[in-house]
Design a protein around this motif. Structure first.
Motif, PDB file in Angstrom:
ATOM      1  N   ILE A 223       0.853  -1.173   0.000  1.00 48.00           N
ATOM      2  CA  ILE A 223       0.000   0.000   0.000  1.00 48.00           C
ATOM      3  C   ILE A 223       0.892   1.227   0.000  1.00 48.00           C
ATOM      4  CG2 ILE A 223      -1.910  -1.125   1.183  1.00 48.00           C
ATOM      5  CD1 ILE A 223      -0.942   0.148   3.772  1.00 48.00           C
ATOM      6  N   GLY A 224       0.346   2.338  -0.450  1.00 53.02           N
ATOM      7  CA  GLY A 224       1.113   3.570  -0.466  1.00 53.02           C
ATOM      8  C   GLY A 224       1.388   4.044   0.949  1.00 53.02           C
ATOM      9  N   PRO A 225       2.440   4.854   1.150  1.00 47.41           N
ATOM     10  CA  PRO A 225       2.744   5.348   2.490  1.00 47.41           C
ATOM     11  C   PRO A 225       1.597   6.180   3.033  1.00 47.41           C
ATOM     12  CG  PRO A 225       4.020   6.535   0.831  1.00 47.41           C
ATOM     13  CD  PRO A 225       3.380   5.376   0.141  1.00 47.41           C
ATOM     14  N   LEU A 226       1.350   6.048   4.317  1.00 53.87           N
ATOM     15  CA  LEU A 226       0.288   6.781   4.976  1.00 53.87           C
ATOM     16  C   LEU A 226       0.771   8.188   5.297  1.00 53.87           C
ATOM     17  CD1 LEU A 226      -2.515   6.805   6.330  1.00 53.87           C
ATOM     18  CD2 LEU A 226      -1.398   5.960   8.412  1.00 53.87           C
ATOM     19  N   THR A 227       0.123   9.173   4.714  1.00 52.52           N
ATOM     20  CA  THR A 227       0.455  10.568   5.007  1.00 52.52           C
ATOM     21  C   THR A 227      -0.597  11.120   5.964  1.00 52.52           C
ATOM     22  OG1 THR A 227      -0.790  11.373   3.092  1.00 52.52           O
ATOM     23  CG2 THR A 227       1.543  10.890   2.775  1.00 52.52           C
ATOM     24  N   VAL A 228      -0.124  11.747   7.033  1.00 55.51           N
ATOM     25  CA  VAL A 228      -1.034  12.186   8.088  1.00 55.51           C
ATOM     26  C   VAL A 228      -0.757  13.641   8.447  1.00 55.51           C
ATOM     27  CG1 VAL A 228      -1.773  11.835  10.475  1.00 55.51           C
ATOM     28  CG2 VAL A 228      -1.224   9.866   9.045  1.00 55.51           C
ATOM     29  N   ASP A 229      -1.817  14.438   8.463  1.00 53.61           N
ATOM     30  CA  ASP A 229      -1.776  15.778   9.035  1.00 53.61           C
ATOM     31  C   ASP A 229      -2.377  15.642  10.427  1.00 53.61           C
ATOM     32  OD1 ASP A 229      -2.486  18.372   9.907  1.00 53.61           O
ATOM     33  OD2 ASP A 229      -2.552  19.108   7.858  1.00 53.61           O
ATOM     34  N   SER A 230      -1.523  15.521  11.439  1.00 58.51           N
ATOM     35  CA  SER A 230      -1.976  15.204  12.788  1.00 58.51           C
ATOM     36  C   SER A 230      -2.965  16.236  13.323  1.00 58.51           C
ATOM     37  CB  SER A 230      -0.786  15.089  13.740  1.00 58.51           C
ATOM     38  OG  SER A 230       0.078  14.053  13.328  1.00 58.51           O
ATOM     39  N   ALA A 231      -2.654  17.509  13.101  1.00 60.13           N
ATOM     40  CA  ALA A 231      -3.541  18.559  13.598  1.00 60.13           C
ATOM     41  C   ALA A 231      -4.913  18.478  12.930  1.00 60.13           C
ATOM     42  CB  ALA A 231      -2.915  19.928  13.361  1.00 60.13           C
ATOM     43  N   GLN A 232      -4.917  18.218  11.618  1.00 64.33           N
ATOM     44  CA  GLN A 232      -6.176  18.106  10.897  1.00 64.33           C
ATOM     45  C   GLN A 232      -6.954  16.869  11.333  1.00 64.33           C
ATOM     46  OE1 GLN A 232      -5.748  18.055   6.639  1.00 64.33           O
ATOM     47  NE2 GLN A 232      -7.937  18.140   6.240  1.00 64.33           N
ATOM     48  N   LEU A 233      -6.229  15.791  11.633  1.00 61.84           N
ATOM     49  CA  LEU A 233      -6.890  14.569  12.079  1.00 61.84           C
ATOM     50  C   LEU A 233      -7.563  14.778  13.429  1.00 61.84           C
ATOM     51  CD1 LEU A 233      -7.387  11.596  11.358  1.00 61.84           C
ATOM     52  CD2 LEU A 233      -5.280  11.025  12.573  1.00 61.84           C
ATOM     53  N   VAL A 234      -6.868  15.436  14.340  1.00 59.78           N
ATOM     54  CA  VAL A 234      -7.454  15.728  15.652  1.00 59.78           C
ATOM     55  C   VAL A 234      -8.691  16.614  15.489  1.00 59.78           C
ATOM     56  CG1 VAL A 234      -7.093  16.956  17.829  1.00 59.78           C
ATOM     57  CG2 VAL A 234      -5.341  15.401  16.970  1.00 59.78           C
ATOM     58  N   ARG A 235      -8.612  17.609  14.602  1.00 57.65           N
ATOM     59  CA  ARG A 235      -9.782  18.460  14.364  1.00 57.65           C
ATOM     60  C   ARG A 235     -10.957  17.645  13.850  1.00 57.65           C
ATOM     61  NH1 ARG A 235      -5.858  22.132  12.425  1.00 57.65           N
ATOM     62  NH2 ARG A 235      -6.264  21.545  10.249  1.00 57.65           N
ATOM     63  N   GLY A 236     -10.671  16.630  13.024  1.00 62.03           N
ATOM     64  CA  GLY A 236     -11.734  15.762  12.539  1.00 62.03           C
ATOM     65  C   GLY A 236     -12.428  15.031  13.664  1.00 62.03           C
ATOM     66  N   PHE A 237     -11.646  14.505  14.595  1.00 64.63           N
ATOM     67  CA  PHE A 237     -12.229  13.796  15.728  1.00 64.63           C
ATOM     68  C   PHE A 237     -12.973  14.755  16.662  1.00 64.63           C
ATOM     69  CE2 PHE A 237      -8.719  10.524  15.019  1.00 64.63           C
ATOM     70  CZ  PHE A 237      -9.582   9.661  14.347  1.00 64.63           C
ATOM     71  N   GLU A 238     -12.486  15.993  16.750  1.00 70.28           N
ATOM     72  CA  GLU A 238     -13.174  16.977  17.581  1.00 70.28           C
ATOM     73  C   GLU A 238     -14.537  17.339  17.001  1.00 70.28           C
ATOM     74  OE1 GLU A 238      -9.452  19.442  19.608  1.00 70.28           O
ATOM     75  OE2 GLU A 238     -10.258  20.088  17.675  1.00 70.28           O
ATOM     76  N   ASN A 239     -14.719  17.160  15.690  1.00 70.54           N
ATOM     77  CA  ASN A 239     -15.999  17.461  15.052  1.00 70.54           C
ATOM     78  C   ASN A 239     -17.009  16.333  15.184  1.00 70.54           C
ATOM     79  OD1 ASN A 239     -16.274  20.128  13.432  1.00 70.54           O
ATOM     80  ND2 ASN A 239     -14.153  19.507  13.095  1.00 70.54           N
ATOM     81  N   ILE A 240     -16.576  15.202  15.722  1.00 72.11           N
ATOM     82  CA  ILE A 240     -17.502  14.100  15.953  1.00 72.11           C
ATOM     83  C   ILE A 240     -18.202  14.309  17.290  1.00 72.11           C
ATOM     84  CG2 ILE A 240     -17.614  11.631  16.499  1.00 72.11           C
ATOM     85  CD1 ILE A 240     -15.466  11.200  14.369  1.00 72.11           C
ATOM     86  N   ASP A 241     -19.509  14.163  17.297  1.00 65.27           N
ATOM     87  CA  ASP A 241     -20.293  14.334  18.516  1.00 65.27           C
ATOM     88  C   ASP A 241     -19.992  13.170  19.464  1.00 65.27           C
ATOM     89  OD1 ASP A 241     -22.143  14.743  20.496  1.00 65.27           O
ATOM     90  OD2 ASP A 241     -23.887  14.815  19.166  1.00 65.27           O
ATOM     91  N   TYR A 242     -19.427  13.471  20.626  1.00 66.14           N
ATOM     92  CA  TYR A 242     -19.047  12.418  21.563  1.00 66.14           C
ATOM     93  C   TYR A 242     -20.244  11.710  22.190  1.00 66.14           C
ATOM     94  CZ  TYR A 242     -14.251  14.107  21.165  1.00 66.14           C
ATOM     95  OH  TYR A 242     -13.010  14.466  20.681  1.00 66.14           O
ATOM     96  N   ALA A 243     -21.447  12.163  21.873  1.00 65.84           N
ATOM     97  CA  ALA A 243     -22.640  11.433  22.309  1.00 65.84           C
ATOM     98  C   ALA A 243     -22.668  10.024  21.717  1.00 65.84           C
ATOM     99  CB  ALA A 243     -23.904  12.189  21.908  1.00 65.84           C
ATOM    100  N   VAL A 244     -21.930   9.835  20.611  1.00 66.20           N
ATOM    101  CA  VAL A 244     -21.849   8.504  20.005  1.00 66.20           C
ATOM    102  C   VAL A 244     -21.311   7.485  21.004  1.00 66.20           C
ATOM    103  CG1 VAL A 244     -19.513   8.768  19.061  1.00 66.20           C
ATOM    104  CG2 VAL A 244     -21.127   7.261  17.921  1.00 66.20           C
ATOM    105  N   PHE A 245     -20.477   7.917  21.940  1.00 64.58           N
ATOM    106  CA  PHE A 245     -19.943   7.028  22.963  1.00 64.58           C
ATOM    107  C   PHE A 245     -20.808   7.013  24.217  1.00 64.58           C
ATOM    108  CE2 PHE A 245     -16.238   8.871  20.673  1.00 64.58           C
ATOM    109  CZ  PHE A 245     -15.864   7.734  19.988  1.00 64.58           C
ATOM    110  N   HIS A 246     -21.352   8.160  24.592  1.00 63.56           N
ATOM    111  CA  HIS A 246     -22.059   8.264  25.868  1.00 63.56           C
ATOM    112  C   HIS A 246     -23.503   7.768  25.814  1.00 63.56           C
ATOM    113  CE1 HIS A 246     -18.608  10.319  27.392  1.00 63.56           C
ATOM    114  NE2 HIS A 246     -18.762  11.362  26.600  1.00 63.56           N
ATOM    115  N   LYS A 247     -24.186   7.970  24.672  1.00 64.87           N
ATOM    116  CA  LYS A 247     -25.603   7.611  24.608  1.00 64.87           C
ATOM    117  C   LYS A 247     -25.861   6.122  24.791  1.00 64.87           C
ATOM    118  CE  LYS A 247     -29.987   8.831  22.947  1.00 64.87           C
ATOM    119  NZ  LYS A 247     -30.574   7.527  23.143  1.00 64.87           N
ATOM    120  N   PRO A 248     -25.093   5.227  24.140  1.00 62.49           N
ATOM    121  CA  PRO A 248     -25.348   3.800  24.368  1.00 62.49           C
ATOM    122  C   PRO A 248     -25.174   3.394  25.828  1.00 62.49           C
ATOM    123  CG  PRO A 248     -23.981   4.111  22.425  1.00 62.49           C
ATOM    124  CD  PRO A 248     -24.052   5.436  23.115  1.00 62.49           C
ATOM    125  N   LEU A 249     -24.193   3.988  26.491  1.00 58.86           N
ATOM    126  CA  LEU A 249     -23.990   3.671  27.906  1.00 58.86           C
ATOM    127  C   LEU A 249     -25.172   4.172  28.732  1.00 58.86           C
ATOM    128  CD1 LEU A 249     -21.120   3.140  26.805  1.00 58.86           C
ATOM    129  CD2 LEU A 249     -20.227   4.184  28.896  1.00 58.86           C
TER     130      LEU A 249
END
Length: 338
Positions: A223-249
């Motif tokens: 596979i091709g080398p994995l290129t990662v923009d760490s800051a952009q990746l963290v921003r992506g996760f910050e845009n996910i609603d964390y209710a996805v983890f808390h609501k099932p519990l």
């Protein structure tokens, strides 16, 4: 009778050959003598000390087949007992056919097969699909297997020190095979699952198709080398609603403290602890594998589950959370009673 899904068994196959981060840096220095590559960058940014390397002749289907045979043996079953095989992984033997066919042929299964692929959340999504099929009465025994061979795409030759930083995530990955067997049951084992995505964040971590080898003589997939923009990746996760983890519990009347173990995807040690702090997961509940086993891609959660089950930390009846994070970006959780 209402049908439920239980996890009957789990297995992991980790290749015996390993490569330490120091050894990897030595190899990079030897192959790029004109470059001044900073020592310690890989460990400092990821926490990875060692990763597993599959034998040169093995492909993703081989790694998955190793784990599949092991879980069937531990459950005292034959491949002929399977109703469905789902291959769930980033690595694959070929663009066509589905790698699930290749795994099925290697273990002697004659059931239907298909692949599920969603970066490092592939296995979690496969569990979601298998649970729907089992609880809906379509299948009674489903094997999910994964074979990850990301080290085949390691970029050993670099054009500059800047490129080294760009593809640094490619040096944290590790090879592994995993499998989990799901069965129809009278009592629920898969208690809940929930997923979310922030797809606008997909450019943050990419292994491009046009970087795949076109060499017809290649004897293993790359596979091709994995290129990662760490800051952009963290921003992506910050845009996910964390209710996805808390609501099932909350729906189940549970808190993180109720779990015997919490398996969390791990691309780096720093990101792991940052994420746990964001969603309030107690560090003592987490199964840490990143340092000694590297980033196991979609096999990560099943390696962790196999580890805690094998050690006796998780026993029948205990609660386990499988928490997924993947490039894309996507996130999800599967709550199970083992």
């Amino acid at each position: 009778m209402t049908l439920h899904t239980r996890l009957a068994g789990v297995a992991a196959h980790l290749p015996e050959t390993t490569l330490s981060t120091a050894e990897l840096e030595d190899r990079l220095a030897d192959r790029n003598p004109a470059l001044d590559l900073p020592r310690g960058l890989i460990h400092d940014h990821s926490g990875v000390r060692r990763r597993h390397i599959a034998p040169p002749h093995e492909k993703p289907s081989d790694l998955a087949a190793h784990a599949a045979r092991r879980v069937l043996e531990e459950c005292d079953l034959q491949a002929a007992d399977l109703d469905l095989l789902i291959y769930a992984g980033v690595s694959s033997d070929a663009v066509e056919p589905a790698t699930g066919h290749i795994v099925a042929a290697k273990i002697g299964a004659c059931c239907p097969v298909f692949d599920v692929r969603n970066a490092c959340n592939s296995v979690l999504n496969a569990i979601q699909v298998a649970d729907a099929l089992i609880s809906g009465g379509r299948h009674r025994r489903v094997l999910i297997c994964c074979g990850e061979l990301p080290t085949a795409g390691t970029p050993w030759t670099l054009s500059s020190a800047e490129e080294y930083v760009t593809v640094a995530a490619s040096y944290t990955v590790s090879d592994a095979g995993t499998a989990v067997l799901l069965e129809a049951a009278a009592e629920p084992g898969v208690l809940a699952h929930r997923f979310s995505a922030y797809s606008a964040g997909w450019p943050a971590a990419v292994s491009a198709v046009d970087n795949l080898t076109s060499d017809p003589q290649a004897d293993r997939p790359t596979i091709g080398p994995l290129t990662v923009d760490s800051a952009q990746l963290v921003r992506g996760f910050e845009n996910i609603d964390y209710a996805v983890f808390h609501k099932p519990l909350a729906d189940l009347g549970l808190t993180w403290d109720d779990f015997a173990a919490i398996c969390v995807h791990q691309a780096s040690l720093a990101t792991l602890w940052w994420f746990c702090d964001q969603v309030r997961i107690p560090q003592g509940k987490v199964v840490v594998t990143i340092a000694q086993h590297g980033n196991l891609v979609a096999s990560t959660l099943l390696v962790q589950l196999a580890r805690v089950v094998g050690s006796g930390r998780v026993r029948r009846g205990d609660l386990v959370a499988l928490v997924g994070l993947a490039s894309g970006a996507s996130a999800g959780i599967v709550v199970v009673r083992w």
